[in-house]
Design an enzyme around this catalytic site. Sequence first.
Site, mmCIF file in Angstrom:
data_model
loop_
_atom_site.group_PDB
_atom_site.id
_atom_site.type_symbol
_atom_site.label_atom_id
_atom_site.label_comp_id
_atom_site.label_asym_id
_atom_site.label_seq_id
_atom_site.Cartn_x
_atom_site.Cartn_y
_atom_site.Cartn_z
ATOM 1 N N ASP A 41 -49.034 3.169 33.962
ATOM 2 C CA ASP A 41 -50.169 2.819 34.984
ATOM 3 C C ASP A 41 -50.449 4.281 35.687
ATOM 4 O OD1 ASP A 41 -50.013 0.361 34.100
ATOM 5 O OD2 ASP A 41 -48.424 -0.356 35.414
ATOM 6 N N GLU A 209 -58.529 -5.406 34.733
ATOM 7 C CA GLU A 209 -57.576 -4.898 35.859
ATOM 8 C C GLU A 209 -57.787 -3.647 35.936
ATOM 9 O OE1 GLU A 209 -54.025 -6.910 34.027
ATOM 10 O OE2 GLU A 209 -53.911 -5.506 32.604
#
Length: 526
Positions: A41, A209
């Site tokens: 991420d 997301e």
Amino acid sequence: MVATLPSGFADVVENGEPVPSHHGPTTPGPVLPVLPGCHPDPSICFDGTQFVLVTSSFTYWPGLPVHVSTDLVHWQPAGHVLTSPGAPVLDGLEVSDGVWAPTVRCLDGVLHVVFTVARDRKGAETYLCTATDPAGPWSEPQLLDTEGFDPALFLDRDGRCWFTACRDSRTPGSGPGELFLRELDRATGRLVGPEHVLWHGALGGAWVEGPRLFERDGRYHLLAAEGGTARHHAVTAATAPAVTGPWTTDPRSPLLTHRHLGATADVQAVGHADLVDGPDGRTWGVVLGIRPFDGGHVLGRETFLVPAAWEDEGPVFAPGTGALAPVPGVETAIGPVPEDDLEWVGLRGPVEHTRSGTTHLLAPRPDPLTSRGLPALTGRRQDTHACTFAATVDADRLPGPTGLAAYQHQDAHLALRVEPGPAGAHVVTELVDADGTHELSRRPVHGPVRLELRTDGRTYRAGVVADGVFVEHAAVPHLRLATEHVGGFVGVLLALVAQGPSGSAPVPFTDVQHVRQVTDEGDDQP
């Protein structure tokens, strides 16, 4: 410091700006991460002198590792955003919960990081931290009045700062997820004003997301991650004339994915992108990806660099190729891993761990590795498929099970420990995985003993070193610790562990060595 970007890409000009060549890099070889091991991420910004990168840390402690670079290729650890015990509370969480998906932005010279704490795989709290130096000190986490997860910040040209994140869709007939927006008052650190629902994603039926907002030539662009974080992962996008919308799907979505390359692709699950402009005008992206080995990955999701460019429609990742490619200068360091205190992490909170050279002292704790508490564990991310990890302990002077572990999470790890007992000490090898707990070997031992875990990428081997010769006690296929078998979002930690009563004297581990190696296929080498 002066930032210098990767060489090896020929310069071309688009829209008056230099960008990496559409013909790709001139360096052949495998695609390698710029941050190997469990660094997923990724979020990136440029602070005026250097690039700053922050990645997820889940329940590793300290939390949210910060890396800096002047060339996007060579990264150095600068510290961690989360270093104070108790904020946020991670005790009791499964390893893959905890601190998720940060975004870092430099706003008027101040670094801002927003992140979520997940509990039971759902966003529970969202926090904001700030600092003027990537090395810290970072402010104490400020709780934001919001929901969801994967938060991000965007500073518009008019000086207004916007907060966006994802959550379960509240729009009938749309979803299952949605991205929403609110303004952040930077003076108070509070979210203010009305909420705006932005977008429900480009891929029907898939969660949207990882939002990231950008503005280019008066047009707004929203990047997102869709398809889950496994092989169907993808970078998608939407555009709008204003930051509050209306947002429409970029018809080029997905902008980047490896889902179409199949199960034999060297790098898979590519997604969760962020973009940064360098001082020379070039645009670069960072994404997460995995490097499976013989059907499974144990290194976790890693950070990869990808050239990018802006065109009239929006950002283009890997112009001319549409897939990750070798980046000149990115290579794997082979040999003994240099000692660096910033690279050692524990679980869910601070451990009493000190180091002098290759000697480590670790204070025992009663929590076992299978618990969701605070075991006495300190480890480094496994960042090559092949490696060795070794240490020496004194079998006659231990308060409890002490040794090494290849640790995925509380329900998946291989432990090689010396266990003291009334009948003397034994070296015990134990595997915990999706099929249960298995004692693989038990052999008597006394005095100093050299413990070693080694892997060639396919098999973890546990044993002792006697007179310079490795004596294998047990062997475990790497798939028994692979995410595909045991689940979760992390990779293997190579760890020192010491279980025993609280208040026991710290246990010495001497001649601790982590040595990166090359697999038979040479897959970690350019």
